[in-house]
Design an enzyme around this catalytic site. Structure first.
Site, PDB file in Angstrom:
ATOM      1  N   ASP A  57       0.821  -1.218   0.000  1.00 48.63           N
ATOM      2  CA  ASP A  57       0.000   0.000   0.000  1.00 48.63           C
ATOM      3  C   ASP A  57       0.857   1.271   0.000  1.00 48.63           C
ATOM      4  O   ASP A  57       1.870   1.345   0.699  1.00 48.63           O
ATOM      5  CB  ASP A  57      -0.883   0.053   1.248  1.00 48.63           C
ATOM      6  CG  ASP A  57      -1.871  -1.101   1.333  1.00 48.63           C
ATOM      7  OD1 ASP A  57      -1.612  -2.155   0.736  1.00 48.63           O
ATOM      8  OD2 ASP A  57      -2.892  -0.935   2.031  1.00 48.63           O
ATOM      9  N   HIS A  59      -1.107   4.564  -0.555  1.00 45.80           N
ATOM     10  CA  HIS A  59      -2.134   5.446   0.014  1.00 45.80           C
ATOM     11  C   HIS A  59      -1.829   6.941  -0.064  1.00 45.80           C
ATOM     12  O   HIS A  59      -1.890   7.651   0.933  1.00 45.80           O
ATOM     13  CB  HIS A  59      -2.412   5.054   1.465  1.00 45.80           C
ATOM     14  CG  HIS A  59      -3.351   3.892   1.591  1.00 45.80           C
ATOM     15  ND1 HIS A  59      -4.628   3.906   1.059  1.00 45.80           N
ATOM     16  CD2 HIS A  59      -3.192   2.673   2.162  1.00 45.80           C
ATOM     17  CE1 HIS A  59      -5.217   2.743   1.311  1.00 45.80           C
ATOM     18  NE2 HIS A  59      -4.367   1.972   1.970  1.00 45.80           N
ATOM     19  N   ASP A  85      -3.892  -0.124  -3.697  1.00 49.46           N
ATOM     20  CA  ASP A  85      -4.103   0.928  -2.693  1.00 49.46           C
ATOM     21  C   ASP A  85      -3.147   2.116  -2.891  1.00 49.46           C
ATOM     22  O   ASP A  85      -2.308   2.418  -2.045  1.00 49.46           O
ATOM     23  CB  ASP A  85      -4.031   0.369  -1.259  1.00 49.46           C
ATOM     24  CG  ASP A  85      -5.346  -0.285  -0.841  1.00 49.46           C
ATOM     25  OD1 ASP A  85      -6.181  -0.551  -1.729  1.00 49.46           O
ATOM     26  OD2 ASP A  85      -5.535  -0.520   0.371  1.00 49.46           O
ATOM     27  N   ASN A 117      -8.311  -2.832  -2.766  1.00 45.44           N
ATOM     28  CA  ASN A 117      -9.717  -2.593  -2.403  1.00 45.44           C
ATOM     29  C   ASN A 117     -10.069  -1.107  -2.431  1.00 45.44           C
ATOM     30  O   ASN A 117     -11.235  -0.744  -2.564  1.00 45.44           O
ATOM     31  CB  ASN A 117     -10.048  -3.202  -1.034  1.00 45.44           C
ATOM     32  CG  ASN A 117      -9.284  -2.572   0.101  1.00 45.44           C
ATOM     33  OD1 ASN A 117      -8.055  -2.496   0.063  1.00 45.44           O
ATOM     34  ND2 ASN A 117      -9.983  -2.120   1.130  1.00 45.44           N
ATOM     35  N   HIS A 118      -9.068  -0.220  -2.354  1.00 50.70           N
ATOM     36  CA  HIS A 118      -9.357   1.218  -2.445  1.00 50.70           C
ATOM     37  C   HIS A 118      -9.468   1.707  -3.889  1.00 50.70           C
ATOM     38  O   HIS A 118      -9.879   2.851  -4.101  1.00 50.70           O
ATOM     39  CB  HIS A 118      -8.303   2.027  -1.689  1.00 50.70           C
ATOM     40  CG  HIS A 118      -8.556   2.042  -0.210  1.00 50.70           C
ATOM     41  ND1 HIS A 118      -9.169   3.098   0.436  1.00 50.70           N
ATOM     42  CD2 HIS A 118      -8.307   1.112   0.738  1.00 50.70           C
ATOM     43  CE1 HIS A 118      -9.276   2.811   1.730  1.00 50.70           C
ATOM     44  NE2 HIS A 118      -8.759   1.612   1.937  1.00 50.70           N
ATOM     45  N   HIS A 167      -3.572  -8.052  -3.719  1.00 49.84           N
ATOM     46  CA  HIS A 167      -3.736  -7.070  -2.655  1.00 49.84           C
ATOM     47  C   HIS A 167      -4.144  -7.699  -1.333  1.00 49.84           C
ATOM     48  O   HIS A 167      -3.525  -7.477  -0.297  1.00 49.84           O
ATOM     49  CB  HIS A 167      -4.745  -5.988  -3.044  1.00 49.84           C
ATOM     50  CG  HIS A 167      -4.878  -4.948  -1.972  1.00 49.84           C
ATOM     51  ND1 HIS A 167      -3.857  -4.062  -1.699  1.00 49.84           N
ATOM     52  CD2 HIS A 167      -5.859  -4.687  -1.069  1.00 49.84           C
ATOM     53  CE1 HIS A 167      -4.225  -3.290  -0.679  1.00 49.84           C
ATOM     54  NE2 HIS A 167      -5.429  -3.655  -0.280  1.00 49.84           N
ATOM     55  N   HIS A 241      -2.364  -4.807   2.079  1.00 46.94           N
ATOM     56  CA  HIS A 241      -3.693  -4.682   2.690  1.00 46.94           C
ATOM     57  C   HIS A 241      -3.714  -4.528   4.212  1.00 46.94           C
ATOM     58  O   HIS A 241      -4.707  -4.079   4.753  1.00 46.94           O
ATOM     59  CB  HIS A 241      -4.536  -5.897   2.255  1.00 46.94           C
ATOM     60  CG  HIS A 241      -6.013  -5.806   2.526  1.00 46.94           C
ATOM     61  ND1 HIS A 241      -6.750  -4.665   2.287  1.00 46.94           N
ATOM     62  CD2 HIS A 241      -6.898  -6.730   2.990  1.00 46.94           C
ATOM     63  CE1 HIS A 241      -8.027  -4.902   2.591  1.00 46.94           C
ATOM     64  NE2 HIS A 241      -8.139  -6.144   3.031  1.00 46.94           N
TER      65      HIS A 241
END
Length: 309
Positions: A57, A59, A85, A117-118, A167, A241
């Protein structure tokens, strides 16, 4: 415009993005259209050759992505595989995802970007990317270009037939990689089912399948990981994740590794980040890193919402 002219323009965009300067709306639209042409040819289980550096990730922590490239090597000198992500929570989701997509379009053979998932319409409306697009562009068009593009991202990757990257984790609906290859990925991440599980599931200390506290996906035990790896001729499942304080964490007797590449996550968690280098014999080494020095970033006082996403 011909390919040569576009490549030149693309190089300028990458240069601009490396300085954390966003592209304009039309440039983003063009970029996303080009990216779709490339990603549409990629498989749900995208084959990747080593050597490659595997990342978790990010982010929207743009300056930490710059630090990652400093530690791991610039693209395209180093081959990269990102496990999703890219957006939400950090302050620079726009610049982060635009840069990664631009690198994908410029060096399609050198960088692989998977879906997290984002990378979803629903999640980005809650966790920051949608609001950031509105703030930086004055409308939701850029958000729409990217979330439409996210439907094209491959779900998983397979490094040299042995290391399976994704992920989230495994799914009770999926026994083989061929099951994944057969999925229709060109859609918003569903609320349940195999595609959802790949992006949402987590390994667990308990055996078997369990209900996930996240409200999507499942928890899966060591027995599940061992069976899956054995059935598919794999040596390792590599996933992201979950925040892990050292940046990487082995579990399930080294059948599964978690990699998290956002240091001091949400600018408050105090964790290290890591990336996993796989050399040309698939030997792995982990590089850990701390946050990049920051100037003039908003001081975080708001308590970040407790997260299960």
């Amino acid at each position: 415009m011909d390919d040569k002219t576009f490549t030149k323009e693309l190089d300028q965009w990458v240069e601009q993005l490396n300085e954390c300067k966003q592209l304009n709306e039309n440039q983003v639209r063009t970029l996303c259209e080009k990216a779709k042409e490339i990603l549409t040819k990629e498989s749900n289980v995208q084959e990747v050759r080593c050597p490659v550096t595997v990342c978790g990730d990010v982010h929207g922590q743009f300056h930490d992505l710059m630090e990652l490239f400093r530690i791991g090597g610039k693209s395209p000198d180093t081959n990269y595989l990102f496990m999703g992500d890219y957006v939400d929570r950090g302050y620079y989701s726009v610049e982060t995802v635009t840069l990664l997509v631009a690198l994908k379009v410029r060096y399609p053979e050198r960088i692989t970007i998977l879906r997290g998932n984002h990378e979803s319409r629903q999640i980005t409306q809650v966790y920051g990317f949608y609001d950031e697009c509105l703030r930086k562009y004055g409308n939701a068009n850029v958000w729409k270009y990217f979330t439409d593009l996210f439907d094209y991202l491959p779900l998983t990757a397979l490094v040299d037939g042995q290391i399976f990257c994704l992920h989230g984790g495994l799914s009770p609906s999926i026994d083989t990689l061929d099951h994944i290859r057969a999925l229709d990925r060109l859609q918003e991440v569903p609320h349940e089912g195999p595609m959802c599980d790949l992006l949402w599931s987590d390994p667990d200390d308990r055996g078997g399948w369990g209900i996930s506290p996240r409200g999507a996906g499942y928890t899966f035990g060591q027995d599940i990981s061992e069976t899956f790896n054995h059935a598919n001729g794999l040596t390792l499942v590599s996933r992201a994740h979950q925040l892990v304080m050292e940046g990487y964490n082995w579990c399930h007797d080294r059948n599964v590794v978690t990699i998290f590449s956002a240091p001091n996550y949400c600018y408050r968690c105090g964790n290290q980040a890591a990336i996993m280098e796989l050399d040309d014999t698939l030997k792995y080494s982990f590089l850990q890193f701390d946050p990049a020095p920051r100037r003039g970033e908003p001081h975080v006082t708001r308590r970040t919402p407790d997260y299960f996403l």
